[in-house]
Design an enzyme around this catalytic site. Structure first.
Site, PDB file in Angstrom:
ATOM      1  N   ASP A 174       0.856  -1.191   0.000  1.00 36.67           N
ATOM      2  CA  ASP A 174       0.000   0.000   0.000  1.00 36.67           C
ATOM      3  C   ASP A 174       0.887   1.234   0.000  1.00 36.67           C
ATOM      4  O   ASP A 174       2.122   1.136   0.174  1.00 36.67           O
ATOM      5  CB  ASP A 174      -1.032   0.010   1.141  1.00 36.67           C
ATOM      6  CG  ASP A 174      -0.414   0.033   2.528  1.00 36.67           C
ATOM      7  OD1 ASP A 174       0.677   0.597   2.691  1.00 36.67           O
ATOM      8  OD2 ASP A 174      -1.034  -0.507   3.466  1.00 36.67           O
ATOM      9  N   LYS A 197      -4.318   0.644  -2.315  1.00 39.69           N
ATOM     10  CA  LYS A 197      -5.278  -0.143  -1.539  1.00 39.69           C
ATOM     11  C   LYS A 197      -6.190   0.799  -0.765  1.00 39.69           C
ATOM     12  O   LYS A 197      -5.773   1.864  -0.345  1.00 39.69           O
ATOM     13  CB  LYS A 197      -4.468  -1.025  -0.562  1.00 39.69           C
ATOM     14  CG  LYS A 197      -5.266  -1.732   0.489  1.00 39.69           C
ATOM     15  CD  LYS A 197      -4.341  -2.444   1.491  1.00 39.69           C
ATOM     16  CE  LYS A 197      -4.216  -1.674   2.786  1.00 39.69           C
ATOM     17  NZ  LYS A 197      -3.452  -2.369   3.833  1.00 39.69           N
ATOM     18  N   ARG A 199      -9.010   0.851   2.547  1.00 37.68           N
ATOM     19  CA  ARG A 199      -9.665   0.136   3.657  1.00 37.68           C
ATOM     20  C   ARG A 199     -11.169   0.329   3.571  1.00 37.68           C
ATOM     21  O   ARG A 199     -11.644   1.416   3.250  1.00 37.68           O
ATOM     22  CB  ARG A 199      -9.174   0.654   5.013  1.00 37.68           C
ATOM     23  CG  ARG A 199      -7.788   0.220   5.332  1.00 37.68           C
ATOM     24  CD  ARG A 199      -7.574  -0.128   6.799  1.00 37.68           C
ATOM     25  NE  ARG A 199      -6.313  -0.859   6.914  1.00 37.68           N
ATOM     26  CZ  ARG A 199      -6.212  -2.177   6.881  1.00 37.68           C
ATOM     27  NH1 ARG A 199      -7.279  -2.928   6.791  1.00 37.68           N
ATOM     28  NH2 ARG A 199      -5.046  -2.759   6.958  1.00 37.68           N
ATOM     29  N   THR A 229      -4.776 -10.150   9.263  1.00 34.61           N
ATOM     30  CA  THR A 229      -5.730 -11.126   8.735  1.00 34.61           C
ATOM     31  C   THR A 229      -5.193 -11.788   7.456  1.00 34.61           C
ATOM     32  O   THR A 229      -5.717 -12.802   7.020  1.00 34.61           O
ATOM     33  CB  THR A 229      -7.056 -10.443   8.357  1.00 34.61           C
ATOM     34  OG1 THR A 229      -6.788  -9.483   7.319  1.00 34.61           O
ATOM     35  CG2 THR A 229      -7.658  -9.732   9.553  1.00 34.61           C
ATOM     36  N   GLY A 231      -5.380 -10.334   4.605  1.00 34.63           N
ATOM     37  CA  GLY A 231      -6.127  -9.769   3.481  1.00 34.63           C
ATOM     38  C   GLY A 231      -5.251  -8.908   2.568  1.00 34.63           C
ATOM     39  O   GLY A 231      -5.287  -9.064   1.347  1.00 34.63           O
TER      40      GLY A 231
HETATM   41  C1  R5P Z   1      -1.523  -1.472   7.245  1.00 34.06           C
HETATM   42  O1  R5P Z   1      -1.462  -0.275   7.201  1.00 34.06           O
HETATM   43  C2  R5P Z   1      -0.361  -2.361   7.555  1.00 34.06           C
HETATM   44  O2  R5P Z   1       0.821  -1.910   6.978  1.00 34.06           O
HETATM   45  C3  R5P Z   1      -0.660  -3.770   7.084  1.00 34.06           C
HETATM   46  O3  R5P Z   1      -0.877  -3.733   5.695  1.00 34.06           O
HETATM   47  C4  R5P Z   1      -1.855  -4.337   7.761  1.00 34.06           C
HETATM   48  O4  R5P Z   1      -1.708  -4.249   9.140  1.00 34.06           O
HETATM   49  C5  R5P Z   1      -2.089  -5.774   7.350  1.00 34.06           C
HETATM   50  O5  R5P Z   1      -3.321  -6.183   7.837  1.00 34.06           O
HETATM   51  P1  R5P Z   1      -4.137  -7.374   7.167  1.00 34.06           P
HETATM   52  O6  R5P Z   1      -3.210  -8.550   7.095  1.00 34.06           O
HETATM   53  O7  R5P Z   1      -5.296  -7.604   8.108  1.00 34.06           O
HETATM   54  O8  R5P Z   1      -4.621  -6.920   5.829  1.00 34.06           O
END
Ligand code: R5P
Length: 317
Positions: A174, A197, A199, A229, A231
């Site tokens: 991201d 990306k 959210r 997660t 994702g």
């Molecule tokens: C978000 O800003 C972080 O850098 C990670 O991308 C995020 O914590 C990953 O979370 P998940 O695995 O739930 O998508």
């Protein structure tokens, strides 16, 4: 006679990641400090330091990973116990800083818990913080005590450099991580691509809008600070596969791997996902695609340098 203000180095740990604390002690060739850390029947955490630590240079190793609140509370109570036992200096060694994602007021009426945790650690009696790859570097500024933030980037990138992958492109999953992904790209002598990306609310769901950069026909290495997660990285891998990359790898510092993350990774387009052991990864969260690299030498070296008044920054020159 000169009286030393800070004496012998002592390492203690709670229950968050004993294996890591043992490995750091092995690196430093010192025994792990003796301490009882347990819960009474009423769910109250109790700590007793079982050796003399007057004037000692105490390091408490405790990532604030799940169960986050229990591990954080253990850390706070251990700091308090060490302070009341007249430790000369107390360094909270938090390889994974839980609540790091709650670092700004980006919606009405929400807390800044990363700051609250900083206040709690300081109020408990920590004199320094040693941590690895904070979610946002600015969290350092939440502390009024010295903070040493290490990075696992050299460990992760050296692993991939040894593979000598041809036609590599490093991909930031991201925009927020793109600056650090650029450092990875520079270390590997590869170009950078960025995934846009978005959210979708507060429940971790994300949507990929765009892959920015030339990735077609290349080997992609995605980079992020943590997998929660799964994702973000798994959706990134899908988008890259759809954009015609030939093979996809992933490197991430902190393997939080909550919910179905491990299964998502096993079923994903990734060839390999490489993480550091800042957080314990139990057997049920591991699978054939996940490689875990040891962080203990990095932490051990930083602790050695802090104890001896040597530069920590030089470790990354
Ligand atoms: C978000 O800003 C972080 O850098 C990670 O991308 C995020 O914590 C990953 O979370 P998940 O695995 O739930 O998508």
């Amino acid at each position: 006679m000169t009286i030393p203000i800070i004496d012998e180095l002592k390492i203690f740990t709670g229950n968050a990641h004993r294996e890591l604390a043992n490995s750091v002690c092995e690196y430093l060739d010192i025994p792990l400090g003796r301490a009882e850390v347990f819960k009474f029947a009423n769910d109250n955490t109790f700590v007793r330091i079982q050796e003399n630590i007057r004037q000692r240079d105490v390091f408490i190793i405790q990532p604030t990973c799940a169960p986050v609140n229990d591990n954080l509370m253990e850390l706070l109570i251990m700091i308090d116990a060490c302070k009341r036992a007249s430790a000369g200096r107390i360094t909270a060694v938090v390889p994974y800083y839980g609540y790091g994602r709650t670092d700004k007021k980006d919606q009405p009426r929400v807390p800044i818990t990363a700051r609250l945790v900083a206040d709690l650690l300081t109020a408990a009696g920590a004199n320094r913080l040693l941590t690895i790859d904070l979610h946002a570097g600015q969290i350092q500024g939440f502390f009024n005590i010295p903070v040493d933030e290490l990075t696992a980037l050299p460990i992760l990138t050296d692993y991939f450099a040894a593979k000598e992958l041809e036609d590599l492109v490093v991909v930031a999953v991201d925009i927020g991580i793109s600056k650090r992904a650029r450092d990875v790209a520079e270390r590997l002598g590869a170009p950078l691509a960025i995934i846009e990306k978005r959210r979708l609310g507060n429940d971790g769901r994300t949507e990929i809008l765009n892959v920015i950069g030339d990735v077609k026909g290349k080997i992609a290495l995605t980079f992020d600070d943590e997998i929660l997660t799964g994702g973000t990285v798994v959706n990134a891998a899908r988008a890259l596969a759809d954009s015609g990359v030939q093979e996809i790898y992933c490197c991430v510092t902190h393997p939080v791997l909550s919910l179905e993350a491990s299964k998502l990774i096993a079923d994903s387009d990734f060839t390999e996902v490489v993480v550091a052991d800042t957080i314990p990864l139990p057997p049920e969260k591991r699978n054939g695609k996940i490689t875990v690299l040891p962080i203990a030498p990095l932490l051990g070296e930083a602790i050695y340098r802090i104890h001896n008044g040597l530069s920590v920054g030089e470790m990354f020159d």
